[in-house]
Design an enzyme around this catalytic site. Structure first.
Site, PDB file in Angstrom:
ATOM      1  N   TYR A   1       0.857  -1.185   0.000  1.00 21.60           N
ATOM      2  CA  TYR A   1       0.000   0.000   0.000  1.00 21.60           C
ATOM      3  C   TYR A   1       0.892   1.234   0.000  1.00 21.60           C
ATOM      4  CZ  TYR A   1      -4.061   2.839   1.520  1.00 21.60           C
ATOM      5  OH  TYR A   1      -5.077   3.757   1.628  1.00 21.60           O
TER       6      TYR A   1
ATOM      7  N   LYS B   1       3.378  -8.777  -4.940  1.00 17.40           N
ATOM      8  CA  LYS B   1       2.955  -9.056  -6.300  1.00 17.40           C
ATOM      9  C   LYS B   1       2.193  -7.862  -6.876  1.00 17.40           C
ATOM     10  CE  LYS B   1       0.657 -12.694  -8.884  1.00 17.40           C
ATOM     11  NZ  LYS B   1      -0.213 -13.833  -8.863  1.00 17.40           N
TER      12      LYS B   1
END
Ligand SMILES: *[C@@H]1O[C@H](CO)[C@@H](O)[C@H](O)[C@H]1NC(C)=O
Length: 296
Positions: A136, A160
């Site tokens: 994030y 990923k």
């Protein structure tokens, strides 16, 4: 497990009216609405979900409830970042065991970590939880500002995907074009959604989708799937003013206020935060009506 893609809602956390607990029925009804609208994934426990207002036990409960109510129809990406490594680790392992498809990790957000520290933290989480990580990227909240290359380097430690809430269009573009073999970047900045999808982002993690899930999915289908920019622009003309509004206020408060305006009870926000005041809410009501939704 199929790759994450599409419009993933940064889910609100509905509370009971006294805000002493997560409101299980409200959460279930809201998730049902999201699934019916065609939303592609749930992302509970991040900014829109007010995770700093939740206890550790509530954060676990929220993940469990989301997995239960999604019932395998759409993936759940659990927000598991914390102020300490131990907390992030415990929540990530729990999320994996509870059936989350991935964890979304915001770095510690009081003192910024450096890249070495961040890499070590994510490696530890990946080793223990063994499910994909969505990093994030929200420099405004964490103070952690990484270049696109540095972000892509996190792919070595299980990252990923990326939720890009930098608001930096050129950096997002670099990740979509130059670094997409290493990391899949999702747009996470409301007002860049149209651009991100038009530029080829495989999805967006989006708080506005709580209020306008049907329009959000229609934008995805139109721009990302069909590549119809003309129709996409018409949709975006309705959606963009709402996005701009959300970004201009306390985001979680604005989303919950928007939901209340369209008839969905949310329980409001935990102290010290509050819903938007009546005058500001009135502004938002007009935008929601102009987008074609009914308000109460
Ligand atoms: C980052 O943190 C690590 C560990 O705390 C430290 O050894 C390293 O010097 C730091 N790197 C930079 C560039 O500050």
């Amino acid at each position: 497990m199929a790759d994450l893609h599409g419009i993933m809602v940064a889910l609100i956390t509905p509370f009971t009216d006294d805000r002493s607990a997560i409101d299980v029925n409200r959460l279930q009804a809201h998730i049902e609405r999201m699934v019916k609208a065609g939303i592609h994934g749930l992302v509970p426990g991040e900014s829109t979900g007010e995770f700093p207002s939740l206890t550790l036990a509530e954060r676990k409960q929220l993940t469990e409830l989301c997995v239960k109510f999604a019932a395998g129809r759409i993936p759940v990406v659990a927000g598991t970042g914390g102020l300490t490594s131990a907390e992030a680790l415990e929540l990530s392992v729990h999320a994996a065991q509870a059936g989350a498809a991935a964890v979304m990790v915001v770095p510690p957000f009081y003192d910024p970590v450096n890249l070495t520290e961040l890499t070590a933290l994510l490696a530890e989480i990946h080793e223990a939880a063994k499910i994909p990580i969505v990093y994030y990227n929200i420099p405004s909240a964490t103070g952690v500002k990484l270049s696109p290359k540095e972000l892509a380097s996190l792919s070595k430690v299980g990252v990923k995907y990326l939720k890009d809430t930098s608001g930096d269009g050129p950096a997002l573009t670099e990740m979509l074009f130059g670094l997409s073999d290493q990391i899949t970047a999702f747009n996470g900045w409301d007002t860049l959604t149209f651009y991100g999808l038009a530029a080829g982002a495989r999805g967006g993690i989006w708080g506005a989708a709580n209020i306008i899930p049907e329009l959000a999915v229609e934008l995805w289908d139109t721009v990302a799937v069909q590549g119809d920019l003309k129709k996409g622009r018409e949709l975006w003309a309705k959606i963009w003013p709402i996005c701009k509004f959300l970004e201009s206020h306390n985001y979680a408060a604005a989303v919950k206020t928007g939901l209340e305006l369209t008839g969905t009870a949310t329980g409001g926000l935990r102290k010290p935060f509050h819903m938007l005041g009546p005058q500001v809410a009135e502004e938002m009501k007009v935008l929601i009506q102009k987008a074609g939704l009914r308000t109460v």
